[in-house]
Design a protein around this motif. Structure first.
Motif, PDB file in Angstrom:
ATOM      1  N   ILE A  48       0.885  -1.167   0.000  1.00  0.00           N
ATOM      2  CA  ILE A  48       0.000   0.000   0.000  1.00  0.00           C
ATOM      3  C   ILE A  48       0.922   1.217   0.000  1.00  0.00           C
ATOM      4  O   ILE A  48       1.855   1.309   0.785  1.00  0.00           O
ATOM      5  CB  ILE A  48      -1.004  -0.016   1.176  1.00  0.00           C
ATOM      6  CG1 ILE A  48      -0.331  -0.360   2.507  1.00  0.00           C
ATOM      7  CG2 ILE A  48      -2.136  -0.978   0.868  1.00  0.00           C
ATOM      8  CD1 ILE A  48      -1.224  -0.133   3.701  1.00  0.00           C
ATOM      9  N   TYR A  50       2.479   5.093   0.036  1.00  0.00           N
ATOM     10  CA  TYR A  50       2.353   6.305   0.850  1.00  0.00           C
ATOM     11  C   TYR A  50       1.755   7.410   0.003  1.00  0.00           C
ATOM     12  O   TYR A  50       2.337   7.763  -1.028  1.00  0.00           O
ATOM     13  CB  TYR A  50       3.736   6.796   1.313  1.00  0.00           C
ATOM     14  CG  TYR A  50       4.390   5.947   2.363  1.00  0.00           C
ATOM     15  CD1 TYR A  50       3.719   5.584   3.523  1.00  0.00           C
ATOM     16  CD2 TYR A  50       5.716   5.551   2.221  1.00  0.00           C
ATOM     17  CE1 TYR A  50       4.339   4.816   4.497  1.00  0.00           C
ATOM     18  CE2 TYR A  50       6.344   4.780   3.192  1.00  0.00           C
ATOM     19  CZ  TYR A  50       5.647   4.423   4.325  1.00  0.00           C
ATOM     20  OH  TYR A  50       6.266   3.661   5.274  1.00  0.00           O
ATOM     21  N   ASP A  87      -1.254   3.780   2.305  1.00  0.00           N
ATOM     22  CA  ASP A  87      -0.753   3.657   3.674  1.00  0.00           C
ATOM     23  C   ASP A  87      -0.679   5.086   4.227  1.00  0.00           C
ATOM     24  O   ASP A  87       0.259   5.809   3.930  1.00  0.00           O
ATOM     25  CB  ASP A  87       0.638   3.008   3.564  1.00  0.00           C
ATOM     26  CG  ASP A  87       1.292   2.794   4.900  1.00  0.00           C
ATOM     27  OD1 ASP A  87       0.673   3.070   5.938  1.00  0.00           O
ATOM     28  OD2 ASP A  87       2.455   2.336   4.904  1.00  0.00           O
ATOM     29  N   ASP A 303      12.893  -2.282  -1.494  1.00  0.00           N
ATOM     30  CA  ASP A 303      13.058  -1.330  -0.389  1.00  0.00           C
ATOM     31  C   ASP A 303      12.294  -1.734   0.875  1.00  0.00           C
ATOM     32  O   ASP A 303      12.623  -1.285   1.967  1.00  0.00           O
ATOM     33  CB  ASP A 303      12.609   0.083  -0.836  1.00  0.00           C
ATOM     34  CG  ASP A 303      11.227   0.080  -1.475  1.00  0.00           C
ATOM     35  OD1 ASP A 303      10.752  -0.994  -1.892  1.00  0.00           O
ATOM     36  OD2 ASP A 303      10.612   1.162  -1.547  1.00  0.00           O
ATOM     37  N   HIS A 330      10.398  -7.392  -6.022  1.00  0.00           N
ATOM     38  CA  HIS A 330      10.799  -6.901  -7.353  1.00  0.00           C
ATOM     39  C   HIS A 330      11.876  -5.832  -7.214  1.00  0.00           C
ATOM     40  O   HIS A 330      12.058  -5.235  -6.151  1.00  0.00           O
ATOM     41  CB  HIS A 330       9.585  -6.388  -8.138  1.00  0.00           C
ATOM     42  CG  HIS A 330       9.007  -5.110  -7.622  1.00  0.00           C
ATOM     43  ND1 HIS A 330       9.582  -3.876  -7.855  1.00  0.00           N
ATOM     44  CD2 HIS A 330       7.907  -4.854  -6.865  1.00  0.00           C
ATOM     45  CE1 HIS A 330       8.846  -2.938  -7.287  1.00  0.00           C
ATOM     46  NE2 HIS A 330       7.832  -3.508  -6.670  1.00  0.00           N
ATOM     47  N   LEU A 333      13.190   0.659 -10.183  1.00  0.00           N
ATOM     48  CA  LEU A 333      13.542   1.324 -11.435  1.00  0.00           C
ATOM     49  C   LEU A 333      14.175   2.661 -11.121  1.00  0.00           C
ATOM     50  O   LEU A 333      13.697   3.374 -10.221  1.00  0.00           O
ATOM     51  CB  LEU A 333      12.299   1.588 -12.284  1.00  0.00           C
ATOM     52  CG  LEU A 333      11.347   0.422 -12.559  1.00  0.00           C
ATOM     53  CD1 LEU A 333      10.281   0.857 -13.547  1.00  0.00           C
ATOM     54  CD2 LEU A 333      12.117  -0.778 -13.079  1.00  0.00           C
TER      55      LEU A 333
HETATM   56  N1  MSP Z   1       3.762   2.319   2.563  1.00  0.00           N
HETATM   57  C1  MSP Z   1       4.882   1.493   2.383  1.00  0.00           C
HETATM   58  C2  MSP Z   1       4.466   0.087   2.032  1.00  0.00           C
HETATM   59  C3  MSP Z   1       3.605  -0.603   3.021  1.00  0.00           C
HETATM   60  S1  MSP Z   1       3.116  -2.151   2.466  1.00  0.00           S
HETATM   61  C4  MSP Z   1       2.405  -2.873   3.757  1.00  0.00           C
HETATM   62  C5  MSP Z   1       5.738   2.056   1.267  1.00  0.00           C
HETATM   63  N2  MSP Z   1       5.121   2.832   0.389  1.00  0.00           N
HETATM   64  S2  MSP Z   1       5.813   3.519  -0.901  1.00  0.00           S
HETATM   65  O1  MSP Z   1       4.869   4.452  -1.453  1.00  0.00           O
HETATM   66  O2  MSP Z   1       7.098   4.015  -0.574  1.00  0.00           O
HETATM   67  O3  MSP Z   1       5.837   2.398  -1.942  1.00  0.00           O
HETATM   68  C6  MSP Z   1       6.786   1.443  -1.932  1.00  0.00           C
HETATM   69  C7  MSP Z   1       6.608   0.529  -3.129  1.00  0.00           C
HETATM   70  O4  MSP Z   1       6.361   1.257  -4.350  1.00  0.00           O
HETATM   71  C8  MSP Z   1       7.892  -0.201  -3.381  1.00  0.00           C
HETATM   72  O5  MSP Z   1       8.041  -1.286  -2.507  1.00  0.00           O
HETATM   73  C9  MSP Z   1       7.719  -0.579  -4.817  1.00  0.00           C
HETATM   74  O6  MSP Z   1       6.853  -1.658  -4.932  1.00  0.00           O
HETATM   75  C10 MSP Z   1       7.043   0.657  -5.422  1.00  0.00           C
HETATM   76  N3  MSP Z   1       8.032   1.610  -5.901  1.00  0.00           N
HETATM   77  C11 MSP Z   1       8.258   2.865  -5.459  1.00  0.00           C
HETATM   78  N4  MSP Z   1       9.293   3.407  -6.163  1.00  0.00           N
HETATM   79  C12 MSP Z   1       9.740   2.523  -7.065  1.00  0.00           C
HETATM   80  C13 MSP Z   1      10.713   2.513  -8.059  1.00  0.00           C
HETATM   81  N5  MSP Z   1      11.501   3.546  -8.276  1.00  0.00           N
HETATM   82  N6  MSP Z   1      10.814   1.408  -8.818  1.00  0.00           N
HETATM   83  C14 MSP Z   1      10.014   0.325  -8.655  1.00  0.00           C
HETATM   84  N7  MSP Z   1       9.095   0.285  -7.707  1.00  0.00           N
HETATM   85  C15 MSP Z   1       8.957   1.362  -6.885  1.00  0.00           C
HETATM   86  O7  MSP Z   1       6.905   1.724   1.240  1.00  0.00           O
END
Ligand code: MSP
Length: 562
Positions: A48, A50, A87, A303, A330, A333
C-alpha cells in the motif's frame, strides 16, 4: 522427484524455443526449479503506497505487474482477489500536510484519489482499494495490537537509537555505521529516544527460519532470501518497535492512548483487514486467507522486503494465522541512472505517457523491458525503442499484413487448413509449445520471460511471411498452400493476442474484433486448440501501434520527466 526426459522432437523438423523437460505430467523448462501447482484461488497484493506525493512510474510498475498476474489467473479460471491501497499514517504524512496547510486527512484524501484515478487510467483490475484511515482497518488494527499484547508478544520499554525519518525506522549503531546513514535509504539518521512498545522477534524466529528453509519459493527471487539472512537475521535480529509517542497521526493504542501504532504494524495488517479479518464480514478472509487452497502472493519492492519477509510472518503467527505462500521482491527502477524521487525532480508520471502512447504501450514496456525481480533503468530511448520493436514492428506489423492478405486473397474470410507444409507445421508446434512454456513461466511469476516466448513466436510468424512470400503463392495459383499459410498466421495471432491479453488489455480486444471472434471464441481454453477459427470474417481496423520517431519521442519523454 524430477525426471528429465526430453520430449521427442522429429529431428530437423522443428527447433524448440528452448530445451523442454517433462516433470510428472507437466512440461517444464530448465530455468524452472520446480513446477508450481496451481491452487484453486489466488490472492495478490501490492504494497500500500504512501500518499505523501503523487504516484510515479515506479509505483505503476509494481501495480501493473500484479495486475498482469491477477488477469492471467482469472483467464485460467482461478478465483482471484487483487488488493492495492494507500498507507496513510505516519510522521512524514503529518509533516507534509502541515506544510501544505491542510489536515492530514484532507491531504491523504486528495492523493489517495489521484492514486485511484491513475489505476483506472492504467486499467488496473483491483478488486478493492484499502486506505489505512478507513474504520474497517483502524478498528481491527487496534484489536490486532491487543491480541498480540495479551499473548505476551508485545511489551513496553524505552527506545534509544538512530532514527530515520523518511523510513520511519530506528536503527542500531552497527546498522548505521560510522557515517550514521540509514541502511535502507542511505540518508542521515539522528539519535532519538522515546517510550515505546516492542514486538518480540526471537519467539517466532525459529519457525520463520524453518519456513524459509522448507519452502524455497517462500521468498523470491532466491537471492533476496540470502540478502535478508545476511543483512538482517545473521547479525542478530532486534525486537521491533511498534509504537510512537512523538506524533499522533496514527492508530491509537487503546490500552495507552498517548501511543500510536508504528506504521509498519498498521500497514502490513492491511492485507488481512481488507478481507474482513476479525470482523462480522469475514467471508473473503475465510476464502482468500484461511483456505489453504488459496495461493497468497505479496509483491513488494526491494526497499520494503525486510518488513514483509521478517516481521509480517511473525505478526501472523502471533495471531494464529498462516503465512503467505510467496513474497515476491521486485527490483527498483531508476530514471536515466538516478534514483527516482519527487523531491529531486526526477520522476516520470505514467499519465502523459498513457495520453500519448496508449495504456498498452506503457504496460507493455514495464512488463517486458525489465526482468521481474531485477532492478531496471527507465530511459526515454528504451521506451520508444521497445514500443517500436515489439508492438509496431513485430505484433502490429504481423496483424496488419495478415489482415491485408486475408482480405486480398480470401475476401476477408479465414480459410480452412488442409495438409500443412513443413514451415507451417513448425509454427503450429511452436505455438503449442509457447502456450505451455508461457503458462509455466507465468505460474512461476516470470512475467517478462513468459512475454518473450510470445514475442519469439510473433517473430517466427513474421519470418514465415518472408519465407513463404504469400504474394508469390497467389501469383502462382497455389491456393491451398496460400490458405494454409494464412490460416496458420491467423491462428498464431489469435493465440498470441490471448497470451498477451493480461498486458495488452485494449489491443488484444481490438485484435479479436479485427479477426471477427465472438465472445466464446475469445475464451482462453478455446485458443489452445489449433485453428478453430476458419470461416471468421475479418474487418479492417486501424493500425494497432504506429511506428514512433525515436528522436522526437525521446525528447517528449525527457520533457515530462520532473
Ligand atoms: N507504505 C509502504 C508500504 C507498506 S506495504 C504494507 C511504502 N510505500 S511507498 O509508497 O514508498 O511504496 C513502496 C513501493 O512502491 C515499493 O516497494 C515498490 O513496490 C514501489 N516503488 C516505489 N518506487 C519505485 C521505483 N523507483 N521502482 C520500482 N518500484 C517502486 O513503502
Amino acid at each position: 522427484m524430477r525426471q528429465t526426459n526430453l520430449i521427442s522432437v522429429p529431428s530437423g523438423r522443428f527447433l524448440l524455443p528452448f530445451n523442454i523437460y517433462r516433470f510428472n505430467d507437466k512440461i517444464i523448462s530448465p530455468e524452472i526449479s520446480e513446477v508450481t501447482r496451481m491452487k484453486k484461488r489466488f490472492y495478490i497484493t501490492t504494497p500500500i503506497y504512501y500518499p505523501s506525493a503523487e504516484a510515479h512510474i515506479g509505483h505503476a510498475y509494481c501495480t501493473v505487474m500484479c495486475d498482469i498476474l491477477a488477469r492471467y489467473k482469472r483467464m485460467r479460471g482461478v478465483e482471484t482477489y487483487f488488493l492495492t491501497g494507500t498507507d496513510e499514517h505516519g510522521e512524514k504524512i503529518q509533516k507534509k500536510a502541515l506544510e501544505a496547510g491542510v489536515t492530514p486527512q484532507e491531504y491523504v484524501d486528495n492523493i489517495a484519489k489521484k492514486f485511484q484515478d491513475l489505476w483506472k487510467a492504467m486499467k488496473i483490475s483491483n478488486d478493492d482499494f484499502i486506505r489505512t484511515t478507513q474504520e474497517r482497518h483502524t478498528k481491527v488494527v487496534q484489536d490486532i495490537f491487543t491480541k498480540l499484547y495479551n499473548n505476551g508478544d508485545i511489551y513496553l520499554d524505552k527506545y534509544e537509537g538512530w532514527y530515520c525519518t523518511p523510513c520511519e525506522s530506528f536503527w542500531t549503531d552497527t546498522q548505521v555505521g560510522e557515517d550514521h546513514l540509514c541502511p535502507d535509504c542511505h540518508r542521515p539518521v539522528h539519535k532519538a529516544s522515546e517510550e515505546a512498545y516492542f514486538f518480540k522477534t526471537q519467539k517466532y524466529l525459529p519457525d520463520l527460519l524453518k519456513a524459509m528453509d522448507d519452502n524455497p519459493k517462500f521468498i523470491l527471487p532466491i537471492a533476496r532470501k540470502n540478502e535478508m539472512m545476511n543483512t538482517f537475521i545473521k547479525p542478530g535480529l532486534n525486537d521491533l518497535c511498534v509504537s510512537r509517542t512523538s506524533f499522533d497521526w496514527g492508530i491509537q493504542i487503546r490500552e495507552n492512548p498517548k501511543h500510536v501504532i508504528y506504521v509498519w504494524m498498521d500497514a502490513l495488517s492491511n492485507y488481512i483487514t481488507a478481507l474482513g479479518y476479525d470482523s462480522d464480514n469475514h467471508e473473503l478472509f475465510d476464502k482468500f486467507w484461511k483456505d489453504p487452497d488459496t495461493e497468497i502472493v505479496h509483491v513488494v519492492g526491494a526497499d520494503i522486503s525486510r518488513f514483509h519477509v521478517i516481521y509480517w510472518p511473525m505478526f501472523l503467527q502471533g495471531l494464529g494465522l498462516r503465512y503467505p505462500d510467496r513474497i515476491f521482491v521486485h527490483g527498483l527502477l531508476d530514471l536515466n541512472g538516478e534514483k527516482m524521487s519527487k523531491s529531486r525532480g526526477n520522476v516520470v508520471s505514467p499519465l502523459p505517457l498513457i495520453d500519448r502512447y496508449g495504456v498498452d504501450a506503457v504496460r507493455w514496456f514495464l512488463a517486458r523491458e525489465f526482468a521481474f525481480g531485477s532492478d531496471g533503468r527507465f530511459t526515454p530511448e528504451l521506451f520508444a525503442e521497445r514500443t517500436n520493436a515489439d508492438l509496431a514492428n513485430n505484433l502490429g506489423n504481423l496483424v496488419n499484413r495478415t489482415v491485408a492478405m486475408v482480405n486480398k486473397y480470401f475476401e476477408g474470410v479465414t480459410p480452412n487448413i488442409s495438409n500443412l507444409g513443413e514451415k507451417e507445421q513448425n509454427i503450429r508446434e511452436l505455438t503449442e509449445n509457447t502456450i505451455k512454456s508461457y503458462e509455466i513461466l507465468m505460474d512461476d511469476l516470470k512475467i517478462s520471460e513468459a512475454l518473450t516466448k510470445v514475442t519469439d513466436l510473433l517473430n517466427a510468424a513474421n519470418k514465415l511471411i518472408e519465407d513463404r512470400q504469400p504474394w508469390n503463392l497467389a501469383k502462382e495459383g497455389k491456393t491451398e498452400e496460400l490458405a494454409n499459410v494464412m490460416a496458420v498466421l491467423v491462428n498464431t495471432i489469435i493465440v498470441s493476442a490471448k497470451l498477451l491479453s493480461p498486458v495488452l488489455v485494449e489491443s488484444a480486444e481490438k485484435i479479436f474484433d479485427q479477426f471477427g471472434l465472438d465472445e466464446k471464441q475469445r475464451s482462453y481454453e478455446l485458443n489452445k486448440e489449433f485453428c478453430p477459427f476458419s470461416g471468421t470474417k475479418l474487418t479492417k481496423g486501424n493500425p494497432l501501434f504506429p511506428r514512433l520517431d525515436i528522436k522526437v519521442e525521446t525528447e517528449f519523454i525527457q520533457s515530462i520527466s520532473k
